[in-house]
Write a protein that holds these residues in place. Structure first.
Motif, PDB file in Angstrom:
ATOM      1  N   LYS A 184       0.820  -1.216   0.000  1.00 46.71           N
ATOM      2  CA  LYS A 184       0.000   0.000   0.000  1.00 46.71           C
ATOM      3  C   LYS A 184       0.853   1.266   0.000  1.00 46.71           C
ATOM      4  CE  LYS A 184      -4.157  -1.834   2.221  1.00 46.71           C
ATOM      5  NZ  LYS A 184      -5.059  -1.756   3.397  1.00 46.71           N
ATOM      6  N   TYR A 213      -6.787   4.705  -5.648  1.00 51.29           N
ATOM      7  CA  TYR A 213      -5.400   4.264  -5.594  1.00 51.29           C
ATOM      8  C   TYR A 213      -5.014   3.684  -6.951  1.00 51.29           C
ATOM      9  CZ  TYR A 213      -5.474   4.880  -0.545  1.00 51.29           C
ATOM     10  OH  TYR A 213      -5.556   5.417   0.718  1.00 51.29           O
ATOM     11  N   GLU A 242      -7.432  -6.676  -0.013  1.00 55.36           N
ATOM     12  CA  GLU A 242      -7.396  -5.395   0.701  1.00 55.36           C
ATOM     13  C   GLU A 242      -8.408  -4.376   0.191  1.00 55.36           C
ATOM     14  OE1 GLU A 242      -5.430  -4.731   3.340  1.00 55.36           O
ATOM     15  OE2 GLU A 242      -4.667  -6.772   3.282  1.00 55.36           O
TER      16      GLU A 242
END
Length: 419
Positions: free
Chosen positions: A216, A227, A256
């Protein structure tokens, strides 16, 4: 992991941990966790990071704060002999404990053990919470992987991928990641007007490939909250990226994020096939021309022969009846129904040149309306959240920065040429 310029401190940490530590090379403190993790290469990410304030107190607290935000399961120890006022600042930055520079080996061991145990407890709690959240969100505990594919280039895959990803990111903030899997000539960064520090090779190699938390820190965040993993900066940088690495990357991201949108290269390359293997929803695209439609028919036949994908979405882009083909002609050729028709639009070209997708800008255009319908196929409750919310200059609070303006197309082209 230890960041210090003191050989004496490194020796005491070595003794306190029986050599189970990694000292980053001498020099200024890294700007963020991702830069620090670059030094790990093939080592496992740490649970405890010791930062020596002698390398710069302000930089140390800033790095600790970023760790607290990006890697909350890693505990930070600050080496400092400062007073109570700095201790309060360290606490606000997320520092777990403060170690005096002159502490002996037993004190160093005690502080490290305490931080290590707290980090282990954090990981346990985090795993339990994530499991509970995933059970509430999806029974299989994984997000949806939506891959946009086409047998030929020039059909608007990147335009559709970026708009879909931004639309999904707006329905559930911080829940969507876009992966540029055109490993040689990916355009996602340009389409979103991004200058990424990290790209696909950084995400599939080194410590990011083994730990989702570290991964991340290598993501690029768009101003909409999306993202992004951008494509390599040059075709040569794509060498060495394997299909297995792509499979592992998408698996980690799906664990995630609620939505993983994948923009692929034309055709059925190794990387595209690896993405398809992890895909839950396949979005197949063609333009409204004979070569594109025939290519899509061949691709559909190939996927059928392989027994792949019952959850398909057929998108017809650049639709224009003046070209001699109708939607009925396309459906008759490919042998299945077209799920969504995207019209040819001048607004699309302008948005691509500006690096501002239509769903982000909210431009009134038939193409924008159809793209919202595409988002609603994956997030049925997205309708209200996708409506544009323009802010008039007089409504902006005093002292607030002006809204970001997209760079003009001529400047962006000159910038790319210079680079």
């Amino acid at each position: 992991m230890l960041a210090t310029g003191s050989a004496d401190l490194a020796e005491r940490v070595d003794k306190a941990t029986d050599g189970a530590f990694f000292a980053i090379p001498p020099g200024p403190l890294p700007r963020d966790p991702a830069h620090l993790f670059e030094h790990l290469e093939h080592l496992t990410p740490p649970k405890v990071v010791i930062i020596d304030s002698e390398l710069g107190l302000e930089a140390a607290l800033d790095l600790a704060s970023q760790f607290d935000q990006q890697c909350p399961t890693i505990n930070i120890i600050l080496v400092s002999d400062v007073g109570p006022e700095i201790s309060m600042s360290a606490m606000r930055a997320g520092v777990r404990d403060i170690l005096h520079p002159a502490a002996d080996v037993s004190e160093v061991r005690e502080v490290i053990d305490r931080a290590f145990q707290a980090a282990s407890d954090r990981v346990l709690v985090s795993d339990v919470l994530n499991e509970a959240l995933h059970m509430d969100a999806t029974p299989d505990k994984t997000g949806r992987v939506i891959s946009i594919v086409s047998p030929k280039g020039g059909v608007g895959k990147t335009t559709v991928a970026t708009n879909l990803a931004i639309g999904l990111a707006r329905t559930a903030p911080n829940s969507t990641v876009l992966v540029d899997l055109d490993v040689q000539f990916g355009d996602v960064a340009s389409a979103l007007n991004l200058e990424p520090e990290y790209a696909l090779p950084d995400a599939v190699h080194g410590p990011a490939s083994r730990d989702a938390m570290v991964l991340k820190t290598f993501l690029t965040q768009h101003e909409t909250g999306l993202y992004v993993i951008c494509g390599p900066k040059s075709p040569a940088a794509a060498d060495g990226i394997t299909g297995q690495e792509i499979s592992q990357l998408l698996e980690m991201l799906a664990s995630e994020f609620r939505y993983v949108v994948v923009d692929t290269a034309p055709g059925l390359s190794e990387h595209t096939m690896a993405a398809m293997d992890k895909t839950t929803d396949l979005l197949l695209m063609t333009s409204m021309d004979v070569p594109g439609v025939r290519g899509l028919r061949k691709e559909l036949d190939t996927l059928t022969d392989l027994g792949m994908f019952t959850n398909r979405h057929i998108v017809l882009n650049l639709a224009d009846n003046r070209g001699g083909l109708s939607v009925a002609d396309v459906e008759a050729t490919i042998g299945t129904k077209v799920d969504l028709v995207l019209p040819r639009s001048k607004a699309t070209l302008a948005s691509v040149n500006q690096g501002v997708p239509l769903i982000q800008s909210g431009v009134r255009d038939p193409m924008t309306k159809q793209l919202r319908q595409l988002v609603q196929r994956f997030a049925p409750t997205a309708g209200a959240k996708l409506k544009p919310l323009p802010v008039q200059p007089t409504q902006r609070p005093a002292g607030a920065p002006a809204p970001r303006r997209a760079l003009p197309a001529w400047y962006r082209l000159r910038r790319v040429g210079a680079r």
